[in-house]
Design a protein around this motif. Structure first.
Motif, PDB file in Angstrom:
ATOM      1  N   ALA A 150      -4.853  -1.300  -0.531  1.00  0.00           N
ATOM      2  CA  ALA A 150      -4.804  -2.519   0.278  1.00  0.00           C
ATOM      3  C   ALA A 150      -3.361  -3.033   0.401  1.00  0.00           C
ATOM      4  O   ALA A 150      -2.942  -3.468   1.483  1.00  0.00           O
ATOM      5  N   LYS A 151      -2.612  -2.969  -0.683  1.00  0.00           N
ATOM      6  CA  LYS A 151      -1.212  -3.418  -0.648  1.00  0.00           C
ATOM      7  C   LYS A 151      -0.377  -2.539   0.291  1.00  0.00           C
ATOM      8  O   LYS A 151       0.463  -3.046   1.036  1.00  0.00           O
ATOM      9  N   ILE A 152      -0.624  -1.224   0.257  1.00  0.00           N
ATOM     10  CA  ILE A 152       0.099  -0.322   1.157  1.00  0.00           C
ATOM     11  C   ILE A 152      -0.236  -0.659   2.607  1.00  0.00           C
ATOM     12  O   ILE A 152       0.658  -0.730   3.465  1.00  0.00           O
ATOM     13  N   GLU A 153      -1.516  -0.868   2.892  1.00  0.00           N
ATOM     14  CA  GLU A 153      -1.907  -1.212   4.261  1.00  0.00           C
ATOM     15  C   GLU A 153      -1.282  -2.535   4.698  1.00  0.00           C
ATOM     16  O   GLU A 153      -0.792  -2.653   5.828  1.00  0.00           O
ATOM     17  N   ASN A 154      -1.287  -3.519   3.822  1.00  0.00           N
ATOM     18  CA  ASN A 154      -0.684  -4.812   4.160  1.00  0.00           C
ATOM     19  C   ASN A 154       0.810  -4.678   4.401  1.00  0.00           C
ATOM     20  O   ASN A 154       1.362  -5.321   5.300  1.00  0.00           O
ATOM     21  N   HIS A 155       1.475  -3.832   3.624  1.00  0.00           N
ATOM     22  CA  HIS A 155       2.907  -3.595   3.821  1.00  0.00           C
ATOM     23  C   HIS A 155       3.157  -2.929   5.181  1.00  0.00           C
ATOM     24  O   HIS A 155       4.072  -3.315   5.916  1.00  0.00           O
ATOM     25  N   GLU A 156       2.327  -1.930   5.517  1.00  0.00           N
ATOM     26  CA  GLU A 156       2.452  -1.272   6.821  1.00  0.00           C
ATOM     27  C   GLU A 156       2.228  -2.279   7.954  1.00  0.00           C
ATOM     28  O   GLU A 156       2.933  -2.247   8.968  1.00  0.00           O
ATOM     29  N   ARG A 157       1.262  -3.166   7.769  1.00  0.00           N
ATOM     30  CA  ARG A 157       0.972  -4.193   8.773  1.00  0.00           C
ATOM     31  C   ARG A 157       2.177  -5.117   8.956  1.00  0.00           C
ATOM     32  O   ARG A 157       2.542  -5.456  10.085  1.00  0.00           O
TER      33      ARG A 157
END
Length: 174
Positions: A150-157
């Motif tokens: 989830a943190k990786i996805e939020n960073h990509e976002r």
């Protein structure tokens, strides 16, 4: 990972990694390398718990604790983990008793020729479920993996938002 459902990838990734970790834990316990734990149920850590915990944590991290999707994922995780350490573990313990009972019948039939008994070719599978510690280890591992995903996805976002690009894999947020 734009075209893929990151929740599914995270859950199946947790299951796969947990299954692979069973090779390492089996080696640590027995001192021998064996590929069979990779393809069986039971053992340390619980891959079932890892998968559902990863999904529940991922969903909760992205949607929030009060969202319906989080509730569904948490209830599913609770049921799967309860089943893994409860019903399935007890079924394995019963299978062990049945296998032991059959061994005793084989001995008895040798001592009493009038007692006819036909031995099964295969024993019942005994390692079906998990000890509570195995479920807990799977849940902790899965939860950590779900949070990282989830943190990786939020960073990509955040990166894409800074560039002014709207990712096509995101739903509209509530």
């Amino acid at each position: 990972m734009r075209k893929m459902n990151r929740g599914i990838v995270t859950a199946f990734g947790a299951i796969g990694i947990a299954q692979a970790l069973k090779l390492v834990t089996h080696k640590a316990v027995t001192g021998k390398w064996d590929w069979r734990p990779l393809f069986t149920t039971g053992g340390m850590p619980s891959s079932h718990s890892a998968g559902v915990s990863a999904l529940a944590t991922y969903v909760a991290s992205n949607r929030g604790a009060r969202h319906t999707e989080t509730a569904v994922a948490v209830v599913l995780a609770t049921i799967v983990m309860y089943d893994a350490q409860g019903i399935r573990r007890h079924t394995g313990e019963i299978a062990k008793l049945v296998n032991d009972l059959e061994d005793n019948f084989v001995k008895l039939s040798g001592e009493f020729p009038s007692l006819e008994y036909e031995e099964r070719e295969k024993d019942l599978k005994e390692l079906l479920g998990h000890q509570p510690l195995e479920v807990l280890a799977g849940a902790i591992f899965g939860g950590a993996l779900g949070l990282v995903s989830a943190k990786i996805e939020n960073h990509e976002r955040e990166i894409e938002n800074a560039r002014g690009v709207r990712p096509d894999f995101l739903d509209e947020r509530d």
